[in-house]
Motif scaffolding. Structure first.
Motif, mmCIF file in Angstrom:
data_model
loop_
_atom_site.group_PDB
_atom_site.id
_atom_site.type_symbol
_atom_site.label_atom_id
_atom_site.label_comp_id
_atom_site.label_asym_id
_atom_site.label_seq_id
_atom_site.Cartn_x
_atom_site.Cartn_y
_atom_site.Cartn_z
ATOM 1 N N TYR A 113 0.929 -1.133 0.196
ATOM 2 C CA TYR A 113 0.070 -0.058 0.020
ATOM 3 C C TYR A 113 0.627 1.176 0.231
ATOM 4 C CZ TYR A 113 -3.251 -3.649 1.140
ATOM 5 O OH TYR A 113 -3.704 -4.795 0.961
ATOM 6 N N GLY A 114 2.039 1.302 0.030
ATOM 7 C CA GLY A 114 2.938 2.290 -0.083
ATOM 8 C C GLY A 114 4.358 1.971 0.523
ATOM 9 N N THR A 115 5.230 2.977 0.505
ATOM 10 C CA THR A 115 6.571 2.682 0.942
ATOM 11 C C THR A 115 6.840 2.556 2.412
ATOM 12 O OG1 THR A 115 7.260 4.148 -0.916
ATOM 13 C CG2 THR A 115 9.130 3.824 0.473
ATOM 14 N N VAL A 116 7.403 1.252 2.744
ATOM 15 C CA VAL A 116 7.656 0.911 4.011
ATOM 16 C C VAL A 116 9.125 1.124 4.353
ATOM 17 C CG1 VAL A 116 8.117 -0.976 5.578
ATOM 18 C CG2 VAL A 116 5.715 -0.520 4.168
ATOM 19 N N ASN A 117 9.518 2.127 5.486
ATOM 20 C CA ASN A 117 10.807 2.304 5.777
ATOM 21 C C ASN A 117 10.794 1.458 6.986
ATOM 22 O OD1 ASN A 117 13.166 3.490 6.740
ATOM 23 N ND2 ASN A 117 12.130 4.904 8.072
ATOM 24 N N ILE A 118 11.993 0.624 7.081
ATOM 25 C CA ILE A 118 12.354 -0.002 8.404
ATOM 26 C C ILE A 118 13.037 0.885 9.382
ATOM 27 C CG2 ILE A 118 13.110 -2.302 9.630
ATOM 28 C CD1 ILE A 118 10.768 -2.748 7.527
ATOM 29 N N ALA A 119 12.458 1.316 10.272
ATOM 30 C CA ALA A 119 13.078 2.395 11.178
ATOM 31 C C ALA A 119 14.049 1.651 11.807
ATOM 32 C CB ALA A 119 12.141 2.894 12.222
ATOM 33 N N VAL A 120 13.980 0.413 12.379
ATOM 34 C CA VAL A 120 14.956 -0.268 12.972
ATOM 35 C C VAL A 120 14.471 -1.856 13.046
ATOM 36 C CG1 VAL A 120 13.740 -0.163 15.390
ATOM 37 C CG2 VAL A 120 16.400 -0.111 15.094
ATOM 38 N N LEU A 217 -7.174 4.953 1.035
ATOM 39 C CA LEU A 217 -6.922 4.692 -0.155
ATOM 40 C C LEU A 217 -8.226 4.477 -0.970
ATOM 41 C CD1 LEU A 217 -3.738 2.607 -0.105
ATOM 42 C CD2 LEU A 217 -3.882 5.247 -0.445
ATOM 43 N N PRO A 218 -8.541 4.928 -2.247
ATOM 44 C CA PRO A 218 -9.761 4.589 -2.871
ATOM 45 C C PRO A 218 -10.017 3.156 -3.040
ATOM 46 C CG PRO A 218 -8.188 6.006 -4.176
ATOM 47 C CD PRO A 218 -7.396 5.699 -2.975
ATOM 48 N N ILE A 219 -9.022 2.159 -3.034
ATOM 49 C CA ILE A 219 -9.107 0.702 -3.029
ATOM 50 C C ILE A 219 -9.821 0.240 -1.968
ATOM 51 C CG2 ILE A 219 -7.273 0.245 -4.804
ATOM 52 C CD1 ILE A 219 -5.757 -0.686 -2.264
ATOM 53 N N THR A 220 -9.698 0.957 -0.651
ATOM 54 C CA THR A 220 -10.307 0.463 0.543
ATOM 55 C C THR A 220 -11.515 -0.059 0.545
ATOM 56 O OG1 THR A 220 -8.559 1.949 1.641
ATOM 57 C CG2 THR A 220 -10.542 0.862 3.060
ATOM 58 N N PRO A 221 -11.949 -1.448 0.995
ATOM 59 C CA PRO A 221 -13.236 -1.860 0.867
ATOM 60 C C PRO A 221 -13.963 -1.027 2.088
ATOM 61 C CG PRO A 221 -11.570 -3.860 1.008
ATOM 62 C CD PRO A 221 -10.720 -2.317 1.345
ATOM 63 N N SER A 222 -15.237 -0.837 1.611
ATOM 64 C CA SER A 222 -16.043 0.072 2.593
ATOM 65 C C SER A 222 -16.379 -0.527 4.020
ATOM 66 C CB SER A 222 -17.480 0.223 2.136
ATOM 67 O OG SER A 222 -17.779 -0.754 1.297
ATOM 68 N N ALA A 223 -16.373 -1.822 4.069
ATOM 69 C CA ALA A 223 -16.252 -2.575 5.575
ATOM 70 C C ALA A 223 -15.155 -2.403 6.435
ATOM 71 C CB ALA A 223 -16.611 -3.842 5.374
ATOM 72 N N PHE A 224 -13.937 -1.850 5.656
ATOM 73 C CA PHE A 224 -12.652 -1.832 6.150
ATOM 74 C C PHE A 224 -12.265 -0.487 6.391
ATOM 75 C CE2 PHE A 224 -11.536 -6.431 4.949
ATOM 76 C CZ PHE A 224 -12.170 -7.003 6.178
ATOM 77 N N ASN A 225 -13.133 0.460 5.830
ATOM 78 C CA ASN A 225 -12.794 1.869 5.952
ATOM 79 C C ASN A 225 -13.426 2.468 7.315
ATOM 80 O OD1 ASN A 225 -13.522 4.911 5.455
ATOM 81 N ND2 ASN A 225 -13.116 4.480 3.392
ATOM 82 N N TYR A 226 -12.224 2.760 8.018
ATOM 83 C CA TYR A 226 -12.619 3.267 9.310
ATOM 84 C C TYR A 226 -13.650 4.667 9.336
ATOM 85 C CZ TYR A 226 -8.188 1.308 10.734
ATOM 86 O OH TYR A 226 -7.160 0.401 10.800
#
Ligand SMILES: *Cc1c(COP(=O)(O)O)cnc(C)c1O
Length: 360
Positions: A113-120, A217-226
């Motif tokens: 879903y995006g860029t993940v930075n491993i902080a540590v 994000l526009p792809i979010t299923p409505s049941a999972f949209n907060y």
């Protein structure tokens, strides 16, 4: 009827008083002529159960007014995708702190879903300690920083709250929610599957700062949209009604016992009993840094793993079950959530002493 001491990591032991009440109310919930399982989620009976459960959670966790409680489904693994779908849109990137198997899994899922930075990552120490915040490489432009407050498999736990400044802190609290007081205001979002410390599986608790909703994000299923769920009071789709009812009974029980402070005392007393024994033993060991040890999940190893099966068999014969460690790490693990009585840990330590004496 004989109940065992159930050290399962989840689904896990529940307070016997709660199970008895549920049994009493199984066929006829308070004169309604129905089981809670049979009720419409939009009927007045269930609506009252739902509202009371939410109020109890707000009261026990001292949730400030700027936060929304959501009752969702999909578990913590579901939230590994649902969180980034809802929050990653802010900047397209997020920071993940890797302290064990569960946080590793969260970071992996988020990459879709995006860029993940491993902080540590604590992999150099084999996840036996929580890296200090001074070692983290945080991105000021991250949409959020994700941690797992208690690594259920590895047995490390945060005993401090990271300071992520303006970047919201997101925590997977599946295995330590309601085990101790926390300051919700320091978090942007907290999520937890219910089946460790709250109730049956099938219910996921989400506590989210209201200003973080509405950017999914526009792809979010409505049941999972907060936002969608918040607007429908977690009833956009049919919620896990029976699990919510049991969670409500557990919360009432925890409140009667004295709430979060009482739970913390109870849990620390149990953990101390077990860790003190492990530290004094030359037969059993727990390799986790003392200051980062979990008070919920205590992994331990026997000196000789050839004795594992015999240890488990003896435990079973004494009414102690589900002590086998996670398949990825081996050894043993005692999960000692809120509902594990101190008598269970006393019985375990007593058995470990006897086992050490006869095999050490
Ligand atoms: C149990 C657990 C999970 C997995 O929960 P599911 O309900 O199976 O999705 C994730 N994170 C932590 C910390 C857990 O303890």
């Amino acid at each position: 009827m004989t109940r065992v001491f159930n050290f399962s990591p989840g689904p896990a032991t529940l307070p016997e008083a709660v199970l008895r009440q549920a049994a009493d109310e199984m066929l006829d919930w308070r004169g309604s002529g129905m089981s809670v399982m049979e009720m419409s989620h939009r009927g007045k009976e269930f609506m009252s159960i739902h509202a009371e459960t939410e109020e109890l959670l707000q009261e026990l966790m001292r949730i400030p007014s700027g936060y929304q409680v959501l009752f969702m489904q999909g578990g913590a693994i579901g939230e590994n995708a649902i969180v980034p779908m809802n929050l990653m849109g802010a900047t397209g990137r997020a920071d993940y702190v890797i302290t064990g198997d569960w946080s590793k899994k969260s970071a992996k899922e988020a990459k879709t879903y995006g860029t993940v930075n491993i902080a540590v990552t604590a992999d150099a120490s084999k996840f036996s300690a929580i890296p200090k915040q001074s070692e983290w490489k945080l991105d000021a432009g991250a949409s959020y920083v994700h941690i797992c407050s208690n690594e259920t498999i590895g047995g490390v736990q945060f005993h401090w709250t990271p300071d992520t400044g303006k970047v919201p802190l997101v925590a997977d609290m599946s295995s330590d929610i309601l085990s101790r007081p926390i300051d919700v205001a320091k978090y942007g979002l907290i999520y937890a599957g219910a089946q460790k410390n709250i109730g049956p599986s099938g219910l996921t608790i989400v506590v989210v700062r209201k200003d973080l909703m509405g950017h999914a994000l526009p792809i979010t299923p409505s049941a999972f949209n907060y936002q969608t769920q918040a607007e429908s009071d977690s009833m956009y789709n049919t919620p896990p009604t029976y699990a919510i009812y049991i969670a409500g009974l557990v919360l009432k029980h925890v409140k009667a016992l004295g709430g979060m402070e009482a739970m913390a005392q109870h849990n620390m007393a149990k953990a101390k009993l077990l860790y003190d024994f492990l530290d004094g033993s030359s037969f059993f060991r727990n390799p986790i840094a003392r200051e980062d040890r979990s008070i919920m999940n205590v992994p331990f190893w026997l000196k000789d793993e050839a004795l594992d099966a015999e240890f488990l068999k003896g435990a079973q014969a004494r009414g102690m079950v589900q002590l086998k460690g996670h398949r990825s790490v081996g050894g043993m693990r005692a999960s000692i959530y809120n509902a594990m009585p101190i008598e269970g840990v006393q019985a375990l330590v007593q058995y470990m002493k006897e086992f050490e004496r006869s095999h050490g």
